[in-house]
Write a protein that holds these residues in place. Structure first.
Motif, PDB file in Angstrom:
ATOM      1  N   MET A   1      19.237 -81.596  11.663  1.00  0.00           N
ATOM      2  CA  MET A   1      19.486 -80.628  10.610  1.00  0.00           C
ATOM      3  C   MET A   1      19.071 -79.129  10.540  1.00  0.00           C
ATOM      4  SD  MET A   1      16.734 -81.323   7.456  1.00  0.00           S
ATOM      5  CE  MET A   1      17.738 -83.134   7.169  1.00  0.00           C
ATOM      6  N   THR A   2      19.792 -78.307  10.330  1.00  0.00           N
ATOM      7  CA  THR A   2      19.425 -77.353  10.607  1.00  0.00           C
ATOM      8  C   THR A   2      18.126 -76.321   9.344  1.00  0.00           C
ATOM      9  OG1 THR A   2      21.768 -76.506   9.954  1.00  0.00           O
ATOM     10  CG2 THR A   2      20.029 -74.585  10.143  1.00  0.00           C
ATOM     11  N   ASP A   3      17.411 -75.790  10.463  1.00  0.00           N
ATOM     12  CA  ASP A   3      16.014 -75.535  10.029  1.00  0.00           C
ATOM     13  C   ASP A   3      16.233 -74.226   8.826  1.00  0.00           C
ATOM     14  OD1 ASP A   3      13.694 -74.583   9.144  1.00  0.00           O
ATOM     15  OD2 ASP A   3      12.490 -74.327  11.184  1.00  0.00           O
ATOM     16  N   SER A   4      16.120 -74.318   7.466  1.00  0.00           N
ATOM     17  CA  SER A   4      16.068 -73.423   6.333  1.00  0.00           C
ATOM     18  C   SER A   4      15.056 -72.293   6.349  1.00  0.00           C
ATOM     19  CB  SER A   4      17.285 -74.282   5.348  1.00  0.00           C
ATOM     20  OG  SER A   4      16.306 -74.426   5.128  1.00  0.00           O
ATOM     21  N   ARG A   5      14.231 -73.179   7.010  1.00  0.00           N
ATOM     22  CA  ARG A   5      13.041 -72.465   6.240  1.00  0.00           C
ATOM     23  C   ARG A   5      12.661 -70.566   6.137  1.00  0.00           C
ATOM     24  NH1 ARG A   5       8.898 -75.890   8.760  1.00  0.00           N
ATOM     25  NH2 ARG A   5      10.436 -75.752  10.785  1.00  0.00           N
ATOM     26  N   PRO A   6      12.794 -69.816   5.299  1.00  0.00           N
ATOM     27  CA  PRO A   6      12.382 -68.639   5.789  1.00  0.00           C
ATOM     28  C   PRO A   6      11.556 -67.974   6.805  1.00  0.00           C
ATOM     29  CG  PRO A   6      11.824 -68.941   3.558  1.00  0.00           C
ATOM     30  CD  PRO A   6      12.287 -70.086   3.824  1.00  0.00           C
ATOM     31  N   ARG A   7      11.998 -67.738   7.654  1.00  0.00           N
ATOM     32  CA  ARG A   7      10.870 -66.877   8.503  1.00  0.00           C
ATOM     33  C   ARG A   7      11.317 -65.321   9.258  1.00  0.00           C
ATOM     34  NH1 ARG A   7       9.731 -72.038  12.918  1.00  0.00           N
ATOM     35  NH2 ARG A   7      11.900 -71.671  12.687  1.00  0.00           N
ATOM     36  N   GLY A   8       9.649 -64.590   9.911  1.00  0.00           N
ATOM     37  CA  GLY A   8      10.455 -63.320  10.084  1.00  0.00           C
ATOM     38  C   GLY A   8      11.293 -62.858  11.640  1.00  0.00           C
ATOM     39  N   MET A   9      11.932 -62.312  11.573  1.00  0.00           N
ATOM     40  CA  MET A   9      12.709 -61.833  13.031  1.00  0.00           C
ATOM     41  C   MET A   9      11.888 -61.694  14.054  1.00  0.00           C
ATOM     42  SD  MET A   9      14.063 -58.221  13.049  1.00  0.00           S
ATOM     43  CE  MET A   9      13.307 -57.433  13.527  1.00  0.00           C
ATOM     44  N   LYS A  10      12.248 -62.797  14.563  1.00  0.00           N
ATOM     45  CA  LYS A  10      12.025 -63.294  16.035  1.00  0.00           C
ATOM     46  C   LYS A  10      12.269 -61.875  16.784  1.00  0.00           C
ATOM     47  CE  LYS A  10      12.830 -66.327  18.828  1.00  0.00           C
ATOM     48  NZ  LYS A  10      12.852 -67.643  19.423  1.00  0.00           N
ATOM     49  N   LEU A  11      11.163 -61.527  17.073  1.00  0.00           N
ATOM     50  CA  LEU A  11      11.009 -59.947  18.272  1.00  0.00           C
ATOM     51  C   LEU A  11      11.184 -60.467  20.391  1.00  0.00           C
ATOM     52  CD1 LEU A  11       7.334 -57.968  16.867  1.00  0.00           C
ATOM     53  CD2 LEU A  11      10.041 -57.956  16.232  1.00  0.00           C
ATOM     54  N   ASP A  12      11.905 -60.503  20.201  1.00  0.00           N
ATOM     55  CA  ASP A  12      12.680 -60.768  21.623  1.00  0.00           C
ATOM     56  C   ASP A  12      12.926 -59.066  22.423  1.00  0.00           C
ATOM     57  OD1 ASP A  12      13.148 -63.519  21.036  1.00  0.00           O
ATOM     58  OD2 ASP A  12      15.326 -62.849  20.802  1.00  0.00           O
ATOM     59  N   GLY A  13      11.913 -59.492  23.576  1.00  0.00           N
ATOM     60  CA  GLY A  13      11.530 -58.045  24.160  1.00  0.00           C
ATOM     61  C   GLY A  13      10.339 -57.698  24.095  1.00  0.00           C
ATOM     62  N   TRP A  14      10.335 -57.766  22.947  1.00  0.00           N
ATOM     63  CA  TRP A  14       8.803 -56.471  22.457  1.00  0.00           C
ATOM     64  C   TRP A  14       7.179 -57.115  23.014  1.00  0.00           C
ATOM     65  CZ3 TRP A  14       4.073 -57.007  19.353  1.00  0.00           C
ATOM     66  CH2 TRP A  14       3.525 -55.948  19.053  1.00  0.00           C
ATOM     67  N   THR A  15       6.618 -56.055  24.071  1.00  0.00           N
ATOM     68  CA  THR A  15       5.264 -56.482  24.052  1.00  0.00           C
ATOM     69  C   THR A  15       4.601 -55.195  23.176  1.00  0.00           C
ATOM     70  OG1 THR A  15       6.189 -55.175  25.800  1.00  0.00           O
ATOM     71  CG2 THR A  15       6.320 -57.067  26.167  1.00  0.00           C
ATOM     72  N   ALA A  16       3.270 -56.471  23.129  1.00  0.00           N
ATOM     73  CA  ALA A  16       2.328 -55.052  22.767  1.00  0.00           C
ATOM     74  C   ALA A  16       2.324 -53.340  23.290  1.00  0.00           C
ATOM     75  CB  ALA A  16       1.066 -55.886  22.525  1.00  0.00           C
ATOM     76  N   PRO A  17       1.616 -53.407  22.767  1.00  0.00           N
ATOM     77  CA  PRO A  17       1.767 -51.224  23.869  1.00  0.00           C
ATOM     78  C   PRO A  17       0.354 -50.830  24.191  1.00  0.00           C
ATOM     79  CG  PRO A  17       1.586 -51.152  21.183  1.00  0.00           C
ATOM     80  CD  PRO A  17       1.644 -52.412  21.156  1.00  0.00           C
ATOM     81  N   ALA A  18      -0.182 -50.445  24.835  1.00  0.00           N
ATOM     82  CA  ALA A  18      -1.526 -50.385  25.098  1.00  0.00           C
ATOM     83  C   ALA A  18      -2.182 -49.293  24.010  1.00  0.00           C
ATOM     84  CB  ALA A  18      -1.717 -49.311  26.581  1.00  0.00           C
ATOM     85  N   ALA A  19      -2.996 -49.155  23.617  1.00  0.00           N
ATOM     86  CA  ALA A  19      -4.221 -48.762  23.267  1.00  0.00           C
ATOM     87  C   ALA A  19      -4.173 -46.942  23.326  1.00  0.00           C
ATOM     88  CB  ALA A  19      -5.084 -49.225  22.774  1.00  0.00           C
ATOM     89  N   PRO A  20      -4.588 -46.151  22.536  1.00  0.00           N
ATOM     90  CA  PRO A  20      -4.496 -44.968  23.152  1.00  0.00           C
ATOM     91  C   PRO A  20      -6.038 -44.778  23.385  1.00  0.00           C
ATOM     92  CG  PRO A  20      -4.951 -45.365  21.126  1.00  0.00           C
ATOM     93  CD  PRO A  20      -4.721 -46.598  21.291  1.00  0.00           C
ATOM     94  N   SER A  21      -5.910 -43.705  24.489  1.00  0.00           N
ATOM     95  CA  SER A  21      -6.663 -43.214  24.544  1.00  0.00           C
ATOM     96  C   SER A  21      -7.356 -41.876  24.821  1.00  0.00           C
ATOM     97  CB  SER A  21      -7.020 -43.569  26.476  1.00  0.00           C
ATOM     98  OG  SER A  21      -6.340 -43.183  27.084  1.00  0.00           O
ATOM     99  N   ALA A  22      -8.023 -41.241  25.570  1.00  0.00           N
ATOM    100  CA  ALA A  22      -8.285 -39.353  25.383  1.00  0.00           C
ATOM    101  C   ALA A  22      -7.159 -38.939  25.790  1.00  0.00           C
ATOM    102  CB  ALA A  22      -9.438 -39.305  26.032  1.00  0.00           C
ATOM    103  N   MET A  23      -6.622 -38.258  25.567  1.00  0.00           N
ATOM    104  CA  MET A  23      -4.796 -37.121  26.040  1.00  0.00           C
ATOM    105  C   MET A  23      -5.271 -35.924  25.480  1.00  0.00           C
ATOM    106  SD  MET A  23      -2.039 -39.111  24.417  1.00  0.00           S
ATOM    107  CE  MET A  23      -2.554 -40.487  23.082  1.00  0.00           C
ATOM    108  N   HIS A  24      -3.797 -35.265  26.248  1.00  0.00           N
ATOM    109  CA  HIS A  24      -3.484 -33.993  25.709  1.00  0.00           C
ATOM    110  C   HIS A  24      -2.857 -34.199  25.129  1.00  0.00           C
ATOM    111  CE1 HIS A  24      -6.925 -32.279  27.985  1.00  0.00           C
ATOM    112  NE2 HIS A  24      -7.217 -31.674  27.401  1.00  0.00           N
ATOM    113  N   LEU A  25      -1.442 -34.141  23.987  1.00  0.00           N
ATOM    114  CA  LEU A  25      -0.240 -33.621  23.875  1.00  0.00           C
ATOM    115  C   LEU A  25      -0.128 -32.295  22.474  1.00  0.00           C
ATOM    116  CD1 LEU A  25      -0.799 -36.721  20.616  1.00  0.00           C
ATOM    117  CD2 LEU A  25       0.066 -36.602  22.815  1.00  0.00           C
ATOM    118  N   GLU A  26       0.731 -31.702  23.563  1.00  0.00           N
ATOM    119  CA  GLU A  26       1.303 -30.268  23.829  1.00  0.00           C
ATOM    120  C   GLU A  26       2.566 -30.395  22.806  1.00  0.00           C
ATOM    121  OE1 GLU A  26      -0.235 -26.747  24.874  1.00  0.00           O
ATOM    122  OE2 GLU A  26      -0.838 -28.755  25.735  1.00  0.00           O
ATOM    123  N   GLY A  27       2.474 -28.932  22.288  1.00  0.00           N
ATOM    124  CA  GLY A  27       3.601 -28.587  21.257  1.00  0.00           C
ATOM    125  C   GLY A  27       3.520 -27.479  20.957  1.00  0.00           C
TER     126      GLY A  27
END
Length: 240
Positions: free
Chosen positions: A1-27
């Motif tokens: 039987m096909t599971d037809s319940r709606p669910r969110g898109m699978k995030l294949d390949g996504w990994t949680a990013p690192a949190a930001p820390s003290a840094m410089h951003l230059e423009g």
């Protein structure tokens, strides 16, 4: 039987990013560097002096003295809940404000920009917009999926700024919190990673020197460039 319940898109390949820390951003026009009480507090207090309205919607301030402001900067930058930046306007060669990453949730891929204060000398300058672009660019390049902006629902300039920067309106949380003994309804805005390539292009077009005449007047408004990217606009900002 096909599971037809709606669910969110699978995030294949996504990994949680690192949190930001003290840094410089230059423009080209702006430099963001870790906010430091000893380095920046006196200069920013001078830039903010006489403009108490900057603190109307902030949890802190206004500050009665440079010493009081210095202590606040020292305390807030020692908090693990924030990553604060001082904003340096390279064209004016002056510090003009600060901004922070907060409510960082790497497991969900979400990050918020907030606690933004810009002196009148920095407001409406290219450096102010580029500073916001640099923070958004870092977040999406780091792997965050969602970039949030929240403000007091009565803070029309902040709502206008969020929309101009390409963040989509997501609604108002009524009676969300209490700030300085007053009720705060909170307006929510966000951009997501799928929108970032188009927003990045819009910022680059706006920041290109060819978009400004000899007097520094823009040819194309950033809000026009981001309009087609935003998923929804703030109804409170629609012309009457």
């Amino acid at each position: 039987m096909t599971d037809s319940r709606p669910r969110g898109m699978k995030l294949d390949g996504w990994t949680a990013p690192a949190a930001p820390s003290a840094m410089h951003l230059e423009g080209t026009h702006a430099r963001l560097e870790p906010l430091d009480a000893d380095t920046h507090a006196a200069l920013l207090f001078q830039a903010f002096d006489g403009h108490d309205s900057l603190w109307d919607y902030m949890p802190a301030g206004p500050f009665a003295s440079a010493a009081q402001f210095h202590k606040w900067v020292r305390d807030i930058t020692n908090s693990p809940d924030y990553v604060f930046f001082a904003i340096y306007d390279k064209d004016r060669e002056a510090y003009g404000g600060f901004a922070s990453y907060l409510r960082v949730k790497p497991a969900a891929g979400s990050i918020e920009v907030g606690y933004i204060a810009m002196s009148p000398q920095l407001q409406r300058r290219i450096a102010a917009t580029e500073a916001m672009y640099l923070m958004m660019a870092w977040a999406f390049k780091a792997g965050f999926r969602r970039y949030e902006w929240k403000c007091d629902a009565l803070n029309t300039p902040s709502r206008r700024a969020a929309q101009r920067l390409g963040l989509s309106y997501e609604g108002v949380f009524r009676q969300a919190t209490v700030v300085k003994g007053r009720n705060r309804d909170t307006a929510w805005f966000a951009a997501i990673d799928a929108e970032w390539p188009a927003l990045d292009e819009a910022f680059r077009l706006w920041l290109n020197p060819s978009n400004f005449d000899a007097d520094g007047r823009q040819t194309s408004a950033l809000s026009d460039l981001t309009r087609l990217v935003r998923a929804s606009d703030d109804p409170a900002l629609r012309p009457m």
